[in-house]
Design a protein around this motif. Structure first.
Motif, PDB file in Angstrom:
ATOM      1  N   ASP A 109       0.857  -1.171   0.076  1.00 31.35           N
ATOM      2  CA  ASP A 109      -0.003   0.108  -0.058  1.00 31.35           C
ATOM      3  C   ASP A 109       0.909   1.286  -0.165  1.00 31.35           C
ATOM      4  OD1 ASP A 109       0.969  -0.268   2.552  1.00 31.35           O
ATOM      5  OD2 ASP A 109      -0.711   0.153   3.641  1.00 31.35           O
ATOM      6  N   ARG A 110       2.073   1.075  -0.285  1.00 32.30           N
ATOM      7  CA  ARG A 110       3.193   2.254  -0.322  1.00 32.30           C
ATOM      8  C   ARG A 110       3.952   1.931  -1.508  1.00 32.30           C
ATOM      9  NH1 ARG A 110       5.616   4.603   5.231  1.00 32.30           N
ATOM     10  NH2 ARG A 110       3.116   4.628   5.822  1.00 32.30           N
ATOM     11  N   SER A 111       3.275   1.952  -2.564  1.00 27.28           N
ATOM     12  CA  SER A 111       4.130   1.729  -4.010  1.00 27.28           C
ATOM     13  C   SER A 111       3.472   2.460  -5.009  1.00 27.28           C
ATOM     14  CB  SER A 111       4.190   0.339  -4.147  1.00 27.28           C
ATOM     15  OG  SER A 111       2.606  -0.226  -4.595  1.00 27.28           O
ATOM     16  N   THR A 112       4.367   2.674  -6.032  1.00 30.26           N
ATOM     17  CA  THR A 112       3.706   3.487  -7.218  1.00 30.26           C
ATOM     18  C   THR A 112       2.644   2.765  -7.977  1.00 30.26           C
ATOM     19  OG1 THR A 112       6.005   4.424  -7.807  1.00 30.26           O
ATOM     20  CG2 THR A 112       4.389   4.281  -9.621  1.00 30.26           C
ATOM     21  N   ALA A 113       2.747   1.461  -7.883  1.00 29.92           N
ATOM     22  CA  ALA A 113       1.601   0.573  -8.466  1.00 29.92           C
ATOM     23  C   ALA A 113       0.301   1.160  -7.767  1.00 29.92           C
ATOM     24  CB  ALA A 113       2.045  -0.963  -8.306  1.00 29.92           C
ATOM     25  N   TYR A 114       0.367   1.254  -6.270  1.00 28.34           N
ATOM     26  CA  TYR A 114      -0.722   1.280  -5.465  1.00 28.34           C
ATOM     27  C   TYR A 114      -1.392   2.602  -5.762  1.00 28.34           C
ATOM     28  CZ  TYR A 114      -3.886   1.582  -1.654  1.00 28.34           C
ATOM     29  OH  TYR A 114      -5.012   1.705  -0.762  1.00 28.34           O
ATOM     30  N   ILE A 115      -0.587   3.585  -5.880  1.00 28.80           N
ATOM     31  CA  ILE A 115      -1.085   4.847  -6.035  1.00 28.80           C
ATOM     32  C   ILE A 115      -1.546   4.960  -7.304  1.00 28.80           C
ATOM     33  CG2 ILE A 115      -0.200   7.277  -6.772  1.00 28.80           C
ATOM     34  CD1 ILE A 115       1.791   7.196  -4.491  1.00 28.80           C
ATOM     35  N   LEU A 116      -0.873   4.435  -8.520  1.00 24.45           N
ATOM     36  CA  LEU A 116      -1.560   4.340  -9.963  1.00 24.45           C
ATOM     37  C   LEU A 116      -3.022   3.725  -9.828  1.00 24.45           C
ATOM     38  CD1 LEU A 116       1.505   3.515 -12.054  1.00 24.45           C
ATOM     39  CD2 LEU A 116       0.367   5.742 -11.943  1.00 24.45           C
ATOM     40  N   PHE A 117      -3.116   2.646  -9.213  1.00 22.91           N
ATOM     41  CA  PHE A 117      -4.190   1.869  -9.117  1.00 22.91           C
ATOM     42  C   PHE A 117      -5.338   2.863  -8.559  1.00 22.91           C
ATOM     43  CE2 PHE A 117      -6.989  -0.941  -6.551  1.00 22.91           C
ATOM     44  CZ  PHE A 117      -7.445  -1.486  -7.484  1.00 22.91           C
ATOM     45  N   ARG A 118      -5.087   3.604  -7.419  1.00 22.24           N
ATOM     46  CA  ARG A 118      -6.269   4.137  -6.588  1.00 22.24           C
ATOM     47  C   ARG A 118      -6.522   5.472  -7.538  1.00 22.24           C
ATOM     48  NH1 ARG A 118      -6.664   3.815  -1.175  1.00 22.24           N
ATOM     49  NH2 ARG A 118      -8.341   5.220  -1.519  1.00 22.24           N
ATOM     50  N   LEU A 119      -5.477   6.090  -8.150  1.00 26.97           N
ATOM     51  CA  LEU A 119      -5.759   7.334  -9.118  1.00 26.97           C
ATOM     52  C   LEU A 119      -6.757   6.846 -10.225  1.00 26.97           C
ATOM     53  CD1 LEU A 119      -2.353   9.128  -9.208  1.00 26.97           C
ATOM     54  CD2 LEU A 119      -4.524   9.513  -7.841  1.00 26.97           C
ATOM     55  N   TRP A 120      -6.246   5.622 -10.704  1.00 25.88           N
ATOM     56  CA  TRP A 120      -7.176   5.032 -11.790  1.00 25.88           C
ATOM     57  C   TRP A 120      -8.575   4.691 -11.409  1.00 25.88           C
ATOM     58  CZ3 TRP A 120      -8.799  -0.302 -12.396  1.00 25.88           C
ATOM     59  CH2 TRP A 120      -9.309  -0.697 -13.543  1.00 25.88           C
ATOM     60  N   THR A 121      -8.644   4.173 -10.232  1.00 25.04           N
ATOM     61  CA  THR A 121     -10.104   3.758  -9.920  1.00 25.04           C
ATOM     62  C   THR A 121     -10.887   5.048  -9.405  1.00 25.04           C
ATOM     63  OG1 THR A 121      -9.021   3.369  -7.592  1.00 25.04           O
ATOM     64  CG2 THR A 121      -9.298   1.560  -8.806  1.00 25.04           C
ATOM     65  N   ALA A 122     -10.248   6.069  -8.930  1.00 24.59           N
ATOM     66  CA  ALA A 122     -10.832   7.343  -8.755  1.00 24.59           C
ATOM     67  C   ALA A 122     -11.554   7.852  -9.888  1.00 24.59           C
ATOM     68  CB  ALA A 122      -9.966   8.476  -8.036  1.00 24.59           C
ATOM     69  N   GLN A 123     -10.729   7.675 -11.113  1.00 23.98           N
ATOM     70  CA  GLN A 123     -11.215   8.268 -12.406  1.00 23.98           C
ATOM     71  C   GLN A 123     -12.030   7.291 -13.158  1.00 23.98           C
ATOM     72  OE1 GLN A 123      -8.707   9.004 -16.161  1.00 23.98           O
ATOM     73  NE2 GLN A 123      -8.123  10.694 -14.675  1.00 23.98           N
ATOM     74  N   ASN A 124     -12.168   6.053 -12.749  1.00 25.70           N
ATOM     75  CA  ASN A 124     -12.797   5.197 -13.592  1.00 25.70           C
ATOM     76  C   ASN A 124     -13.978   4.255 -13.127  1.00 25.70           C
ATOM     77  OD1 ASN A 124     -11.528   5.162 -16.541  1.00 25.70           O
ATOM     78  ND2 ASN A 124      -9.762   5.186 -14.990  1.00 25.70           N
ATOM     79  N   ILE A 125     -13.953   4.456 -11.566  1.00 31.25           N
ATOM     80  CA  ILE A 125     -14.987   3.595 -10.874  1.00 31.25           C
ATOM     81  C   ILE A 125     -15.653   4.522  -9.825  1.00 31.25           C
ATOM     82  CG2 ILE A 125     -15.179   1.361  -9.656  1.00 31.25           C
ATOM     83  CD1 ILE A 125     -12.550   0.355 -10.418  1.00 31.25           C
ATOM     84  N   PRO A 126     -16.524   5.250 -10.143  1.00 30.13           N
ATOM     85  CA  PRO A 126     -17.178   5.974  -9.177  1.00 30.13           C
ATOM     86  C   PRO A 126     -17.556   5.360  -7.738  1.00 30.13           C
ATOM     87  CG  PRO A 126     -18.189   6.132 -11.495  1.00 30.13           C
ATOM     88  CD  PRO A 126     -17.227   5.064 -11.445  1.00 30.13           C
ATOM     89  N   GLU A 127     -18.121   4.098  -7.866  1.00 30.52           N
ATOM     90  CA  GLU A 127     -18.446   3.599  -6.597  1.00 30.52           C
ATOM     91  C   GLU A 127     -17.297   2.927  -5.707  1.00 30.52           C
ATOM     92  OE1 GLU A 127     -20.185   1.015  -9.740  1.00 30.52           O
ATOM     93  OE2 GLU A 127     -19.204   2.785  -9.790  1.00 30.52           O
ATOM     94  N   ASP A 128     -15.855   2.993  -6.409  1.00 26.06           N
ATOM     95  CA  ASP A 128     -14.658   2.619  -5.686  1.00 26.06           C
ATOM     96  C   ASP A 128     -14.867   1.075  -5.513  1.00 26.06           C
ATOM     97  OD1 ASP A 128     -12.182   2.815  -5.173  1.00 26.06           O
ATOM     98  OD2 ASP A 128     -12.626   3.907  -3.216  1.00 26.06           O
ATOM     99  N   ILE A 129     -13.643   0.584  -5.509  1.00 26.94           N
ATOM    100  CA  ILE A 129     -13.500  -0.919  -5.005  1.00 26.94           C
ATOM    101  C   ILE A 129     -13.919  -1.344  -3.583  1.00 26.94           C
ATOM    102  CG2 ILE A 129     -11.868  -1.424  -6.843  1.00 26.94           C
ATOM    103  CD1 ILE A 129      -9.577  -0.718  -4.724  1.00 26.94           C
ATOM    104  N   GLY A 130     -13.806  -2.690  -3.360  1.00 27.12           N
ATOM    105  CA  GLY A 130     -14.257  -3.065  -2.030  1.00 27.12           C
ATOM    106  C   GLY A 130     -13.242  -3.184  -0.941  1.00 27.12           C
ATOM    107  N   ASP A 131     -12.435  -4.286  -0.986  1.00 32.36           N
ATOM    108  CA  ASP A 131     -11.633  -4.500  -0.049  1.00 32.36           C
ATOM    109  C   ASP A 131     -10.281  -4.700  -0.576  1.00 32.36           C
ATOM    110  OD1 ASP A 131     -10.546  -5.358   2.617  1.00 32.36           O
ATOM    111  OD2 ASP A 131     -10.332  -7.466   1.855  1.00 32.36           O
ATOM    112  N   ILE A 132      -9.242  -4.069  -0.081  1.00 32.87           N
ATOM    113  CA  ILE A 132      -7.838  -4.067  -0.534  1.00 32.87           C
ATOM    114  C   ILE A 132      -6.849  -5.261   0.495  1.00 32.87           C
ATOM    115  CG2 ILE A 132      -5.429  -2.762  -0.780  1.00 32.87           C
ATOM    116  CD1 ILE A 132      -7.720  -2.141  -2.680  1.00 32.87           C
ATOM    117  N   ARG A 133      -6.528  -6.153  -0.172  1.00 32.42           N
ATOM    118  CA  ARG A 133      -5.912  -7.304   0.429  1.00 32.42           C
ATOM    119  C   ARG A 133      -4.395  -7.003   0.060  1.00 32.42           C
ATOM    120  NH1 ARG A 133      -8.296 -13.153   0.329  1.00 32.42           N
ATOM    121  NH2 ARG A 133     -10.000 -11.765   1.208  1.00 32.42           N
TER     122      ARG A 133
END
Length: 279
Positions: free
Chosen positions: A105-129
């Protein structure tokens, strides 16, 4: 001098000459091989060696104590993390409200994922494991999780698990910004005894030695390549070792500032002075 970097082929390729005494006028180096999720937290807790490879995403937590070295790291194009699913789909909404495995949860991959989901998934994802990156594809394959965020050589091997790419986050980032993806950074402690200019020269010389003598590091790279085939290891190096490894340059710094500036605005990293990246 103590240094920590991952056993991944790009890191062992880059640092082979430096840690094997092939660069003139350098001290001896004691190497710790550690994945980036470990070095991220070592840096944040001030527990790591003098020089480390960490994720660019971890920089906001450590810039007071460590300085960014403008070479030796990993930025690039066409080398981003992937979002994988067991079933083929082209709609980001298929993972809305679902469980997604991530390597940190402290990686470029995670930041990119969260920025992408914020832009493309209005209801967001569920659980991060959070789970080790080498366990993510089997977990998606066995449907223990609904999707997985993968990095490293998984770009080349995920079809063998019967998985499907929902999104190439590097492709999304490049289309959105026109900039390369900041992945791994080299940092050194802010200490009066540390000559950051000399360290930069040594690392840059090691990069150039690796390019000029690609066969010299082959045995060392494969020794630490975690059962990776020689062809995959070579593809890994070609993808992640490039001109940004020699020098960040204008586009490299712009990419880092864009990624971390957006992440700070989204509350994914602490706010910090972007000028500290060059000091």
């Amino acid at each position: 001098m103590n240094i920590a970097f991952s056993p991944c082929p790009n890191d062992t390729f880059v640092f082979h000459a430096l840690v094997h005494g092939l660069i003139s006028d350098t001290p001896s180096f004691n190497v710790t091989y550690a994945d980036i999720d470990k070095t991220n937290y070592w840096a944040a807790n001030r527990q790591g060696p003098e020089v480390m490879k960490i994720s660019y995403a971890a920089l906001p937590w450590v810039l007071d104590d460590y300085r960014l070295i403008p070479c030796g790291g990993a930025l690039g194009r066409g080398c981003g993390p992937l979002v994988l699913t067991a079933d083929k789909s082209e709609s980001p909404s298929t993972i809305a409200g679902k469980t997604v495995a991530v390597p940190s949860d402290r990686s470029t991959a995670y930041i990119l994922f969260r920025l992408w989901t914020a832009q493309n998934i209005p209801e967001d994802i569920g659980d991060i494991r959070i789970m080790p990156f080498d366990e993510i594809m089997p977990a998606v394959q066995n449907r223990e999780v609904d999707a997985g965020l993968v990095i490293h050589e998984a770009r080349f091997t995920y079809p063998s698990y019967g998985l499907h790419m929902l999104q190439d986050l590097g492709e999304w980032w490049e289309e959105d910004t026109g900039l390369p993806i900041p992945l791994g950074a080299i940092i050194a402690k802010r200490s009066n005894s540390m000559n950051h200019k000399k360290l930069t020269e040594w690392i840059r010389a090691s990069v150039e030695y690796a390019w000029e003598n690609p066969a010299a590091s082959r045995e060392y790279v494969l020794e630490h390549a975690q059962e990776m085939s020689p062809d995959v290891a070579e593809s890994h190096i070609e993808l992640y070792v490039n001109e940004f490894t020699r020098d960040l340059g204008r586009d490299g710094y712009a990419a880092i500032e864009s990624l971390l500036g957006r992440a700070a605005e989204a509350g994914l990293v602490p706010s910090f002075n972007l000028e500290a990246l060059k000091k």
